[in-house]
Structures are given as C-alpha cells and as structure tokens.
Design a protein around this motif. Structure first.
Motif, mmCIF file in Angstrom:
data_model
loop_
_atom_site.group_PDB
_atom_site.id
_atom_site.type_symbol
_atom_site.label_atom_id
_atom_site.label_comp_id
_atom_site.label_asym_id
_atom_site.label_seq_id
_atom_site.Cartn_x
_atom_site.Cartn_y
_atom_site.Cartn_z
ATOM 1 N N TRP A 16 0.840 -1.210 0.000
ATOM 2 C CA TRP A 16 0.000 0.000 0.000
ATOM 3 C C TRP A 16 0.866 1.248 0.000
ATOM 4 O O TRP A 16 0.559 2.226 -0.693
ATOM 5 N N LEU A 17 1.958 1.238 0.772
ATOM 6 C CA LEU A 17 2.860 2.382 0.803
ATOM 7 C C LEU A 17 3.415 2.683 -0.585
ATOM 8 O O LEU A 17 3.602 3.843 -0.951
ATOM 9 N N GLN A 18 3.662 1.638 -1.363
ATOM 10 C CA GLN A 18 4.187 1.825 -2.713
ATOM 11 C C GLN A 18 3.226 2.625 -3.590
ATOM 12 O O GLN A 18 3.642 3.257 -4.561
ATOM 13 N N GLN A 19 1.955 2.606 -3.244
ATOM 14 C CA GLN A 19 0.942 3.270 -4.067
ATOM 15 C C GLN A 19 0.683 4.716 -3.629
ATOM 16 O O GLN A 19 -0.160 5.390 -4.221
ATOM 17 N N GLN A 20 1.389 5.185 -2.608
ATOM 18 C CA GLN A 20 1.151 6.532 -2.102
ATOM 19 C C GLN A 20 2.102 7.513 -2.777
ATOM 20 O O GLN A 20 3.315 7.499 -2.498
ATOM 21 N N PRO A 21 1.603 8.363 -3.658
ATOM 22 C CA PRO A 21 2.484 9.235 -4.455
ATOM 23 C C PRO A 21 3.245 10.260 -3.632
ATOM 24 O O PRO A 21 4.274 10.774 -4.080
ATOM 25 N N GLN A 22 2.761 10.579 -2.439
ATOM 26 C CA GLN A 22 3.426 11.592 -1.626
ATOM 27 C C GLN A 22 4.663 11.052 -0.915
ATOM 28 O O GLN A 22 5.402 11.811 -0.289
ATOM 29 N N LEU A 23 4.892 9.739 -1.010
ATOM 30 C CA LEU A 23 5.987 9.115 -0.267
ATOM 31 C C LEU A 23 7.117 8.710 -1.209
ATOM 32 O O LEU A 23 6.886 8.004 -2.201
ATOM 33 N N ASP A 24 8.345 9.126 -0.889
ATOM 34 C CA ASP A 24 9.501 8.620 -1.625
ATOM 35 C C ASP A 24 10.037 7.392 -0.895
ATOM 36 O O ASP A 24 9.455 6.939 0.113
ATOM 37 N N ALA A 25 11.131 6.833 -1.397
ATOM 38 C CA ALA A 25 11.667 5.592 -0.817
ATOM 39 C C ALA A 25 12.018 5.770 0.653
ATOM 40 O O ALA A 25 11.748 4.884 1.481
ATOM 41 N N ALA A 26 12.615 6.913 1.001
ATOM 42 C CA ALA A 26 12.997 7.140 2.397
ATOM 43 C C ALA A 26 11.771 7.222 3.297
ATOM 44 O O ALA A 26 11.760 6.681 4.408
ATOM 45 N N ALA A 27 10.719 7.896 2.841
ATOM 46 C CA ALA A 27 9.501 8.012 3.648
ATOM 47 C C ALA A 27 8.817 6.663 3.800
ATOM 48 O O ALA A 27 8.292 6.340 4.874
ATOM 49 N N ARG A 28 8.814 5.868 2.729
ATOM 50 C CA ARG A 28 8.212 4.534 2.838
ATOM 51 C C ARG A 28 8.974 3.687 3.842
ATOM 52 O O ARG A 28 8.381 2.961 4.645
ATOM 53 N N ALA A 29 10.296 3.760 3.789
ATOM 54 C CA ALA A 29 11.108 3.007 4.746
ATOM 55 C C ALA A 29 10.840 3.475 6.169
ATOM 56 O O ALA A 29 10.745 2.664 7.098
ATOM 57 N N GLU A 30 10.709 4.782 6.341
ATOM 58 C CA GLU A 30 10.434 5.322 7.672
ATOM 59 C C GLU A 30 9.075 4.862 8.181
ATOM 60 O O GLU A 30 8.926 4.473 9.352
ATOM 61 N N ALA A 31 8.049 4.888 7.314
ATOM 62 C CA ALA A 31 6.709 4.452 7.721
ATOM 63 C C ALA A 31 6.711 2.978 8.093
ATOM 64 O O ALA A 31 6.069 2.570 9.071
ATOM 65 N N LEU A 32 7.437 2.170 7.349
ATOM 66 C CA LEU A 32 7.489 0.739 7.655
ATOM 67 C C LEU A 32 8.218 0.488 8.969
ATOM 68 O O LEU A 32 7.817 -0.372 9.766
ATOM 69 N N ALA A 33 9.293 1.242 9.213
ATOM 70 C CA ALA A 33 10.011 1.099 10.483
ATOM 71 C C ALA A 33 9.122 1.512 11.658
ATOM 72 O O ALA A 33 9.146 0.892 12.724
#
Length: 333
Positions: free
Chosen positions: A118-135
């Motif tokens: 789902w995070l991959q589908q969020q356009p406002q998130l770059d790779a670093a933000a996705r990693a941060e959200a998952l952590a």
C-alpha cells in the motif's frame, strides 16, 4: 449515527472473535509482534518497502477470499512534512490499526507486506519516507506486544499508569502523546467515573453530581463514543436475553424497532440469521467429527484426512475458530 455505530460495533466484534479465537490465551498484539520482524538494517541500506512488495506481489494481488476489509478504504493517512519525513500523528496510527485488523485472517508477515504494498501506491511518499513508515509500523507492533505482556492487577489505575510509562519509555513523550494521548485521557476519565459509581461513601445526589462533573470534561466526540459503546452493550444484552427466552423473530424485530429504529432492527436481524447459520454449520461439523472419533475401524491417518475434509466448508478464519472451539471442548452437542 448511533444506529450505524451499534451495527458496526457488532460486526467488528464478530470479526475479532473469529480472527483471534484460535489464540484466546494470547492478546492479538502479541500474535502480531511475535512474527513481524524489525528490519532496521534494510531501512538503512535500501528501500525495504519496494523489496517486500516485489517479493509478495502475486500473493498480495490474489488476496484472501475471505477478507474483512475488502471494499473498504484505508483509515487514516500517512503525511510528510516539509523535509519529507513522515508525520507521526494519530492518522498514521489509524493506518497501522487498519491493516492489523486482518490479524487471524492473514499471517502477521503477510499483513506487513500488505502495508508495504500500500505504501508503494502513495504518491506523496519517496523511498525514504516509505522506509520510515514501515520502520514505525514495526515499532508500533513491538510496543503493542510489550503492552500485551504487561502484568494485570485489580488496580486499573495502576495498570493504566504502567501502560503509559511503557509507551513513554518506548516512544518518547511526544510520540506517545500523539498516538495515545486522547485515549489515555478518556481512560482516566472512565476510571474516575467507575470509582465514583463504586464509592459507597457517596449518597445518590453526590454521586450523580460527581458523575456529571466527570462527563463535563469529555469533548463531544468522546461523549458520543461513550454513548455509542453503551448502546452497543445494550444491543448485545438484548440479543442475549432474546436467545435465553427463545424469542420469536417478530418479537425481536418489534422491540428493536422501538429501541433502535427500523434500519437497525433489520441489520440486527441479519446478524441473528448469520449467527443462526453459523451455529447450524458448527453443530453439523461437531456431529460429523464425533462420528469419526467413534468409528474404531478408521486408521489415524484416515481419520485425520476426513477431519480435514470436514473443514473444507469453512473459510480460513472460521477454521481457526472451529479448531479453537474443538481444542477447548466447546463445540455444540
């Protein structure tokens, strides 16, 4: 609003009972955290969200046939600040809770992968933000596991204080307040209300005045939430009374219409039908299972094969519930 809350709460309770019945001795958060790994090393070196999603894409695309969240929108939001960092607010925690609702239907690892996809589908998130959200998701689950392991006592206020201290210790005061501040304040007010209601030294007038003073501290949303919870508890109590009295469908409908209105009466009747259907299926399984164990001519391997076939008519969450009831000796007779 109250009608919808009553029915929604009943449906959610049914879901949770089905999802966690197979591990009644262990809180849901414990089940989640036991199997969801913390991947801090991945966060530091690459985009773990993309990697996880790539590994699980076929399974994610072919979601479980029985999905309690199918057709629903993700609750909450993942926002980023001006520096591109994830905003650690209550909306983020609501997203975590939304995905964790599938516990019991899907493995904890699969839930983590669903969140990553789902995070991959969020356009406002770059790779670093996705990693941060998952952590942060991993951190949240670990906290819930630690909270579930806290000792419980008869002193509810002391239990609440231990929980608050754990959250501050693990998250820091600011994040703990952002994620749990509102509900902790509500819990403290609820405890104050319980203590006032149980205080034998208060006369009736003083008790009512004390309760009114506590209620005045609630904001409108909290007051509505408490009223909805009370309404749900009343609906559950009414249904139990109907069952005990073997009340007819007509009597149930009439009393529910008077108390909740036509729409709620119809939906509660649907829940009655679903429960009746479940009990019939469960009773049929129990009888067939008993016959298999009574057949001394069956080899153990044959019996296991036939027992497995009996479960084929149940969904995966239902199987877990059925097996838990069998293990606990609580199948209907």
């Amino acid at each position: 609003m109250k009608i919808r809350a009553v029915v929604a709460a009943a449906a959610l309770t049914a879901l949770l009972l089905a999802a966690f019945a197979w591990r009644r001795d262990e809180p849901p958060a414990t089940v989640a955290a036991a199997a969801i790994p913390t991947r801090a090393a991945e966060v530091a070196t690459r985009d773990p969200v993309a990697s996880t999603a790539a590994q699980r894409t076929p399974q994610t695309a072919t979601a479980a046939r029985e999905d309690s969240l199918r057709g629903t929108a993700v609750d909450g939001t993942v926002r980023v600040d001006a520096q591109g960092r994830v905003v650690r607010d209550r909306g983020l925690r609501r997203v975590f809770d939304y995905f964790l609702t599938r516990l019991g239907e899907r493995s904890p690892e699969r839930i983590r992968d669903d969140f990553a996809a789902w995070l991959q589908q969020q356009p406002q998130l770059d790779a670093a933000a996705r990693a941060e959200a998952l952590a942060l998701f991993d951190r949240y689950v670990e906290l819930q596991r630690a909270a579930a392991a806290l000792p419980r006592s008869n002193d509810l206020r002391a239990d609440l204080q231990r929980l608050q201290e754990l959250r501050v210790r693990e998250l820091g005061a600011e994040l703990a307040r952002a994620w749990f501040g509102d509900e902790e304040a509500y819990a403290a007010q609820t405890l104050a209300r319980l203590e006032a209601a149980r205080d034998a030294s208060l006369d009736a007038a003083t008790r009512e005045r004390r309760l009114a003073e506590i209620d005045a501290q609630l904001d409108p949303a909290q007051r509505a939430s408490r009223d909805d919870s009370t309404a749900f508890q009343q609906a559950v109590s009414d249904s139990a009374g109907f069952d005990a009295d073997a009340a007819s469908a007509q009597r149930r409908a009439e009393q529910r219409r008077q108390r909740w209105g036509e729409d709620a009466a119809v939906r509660l009747a649907e829940l009655d039908q679903q429960e009746a259907s479940w009990q019939l299926r469960l009773r049929a399984y129990a009888q067939a299972r008993e016959q298999l164990f009574a057949d001394r001519g069956l080899a153990p391997a044959q019996r296991e094969l036939r027992l497995a076939r009996l479960l084929e008519d149940f969904s995966e969450p239902e199987r877990r519930r059925v097996l838990a009831l069998a293990e606990e000796g609580r199948l209907p007779r």
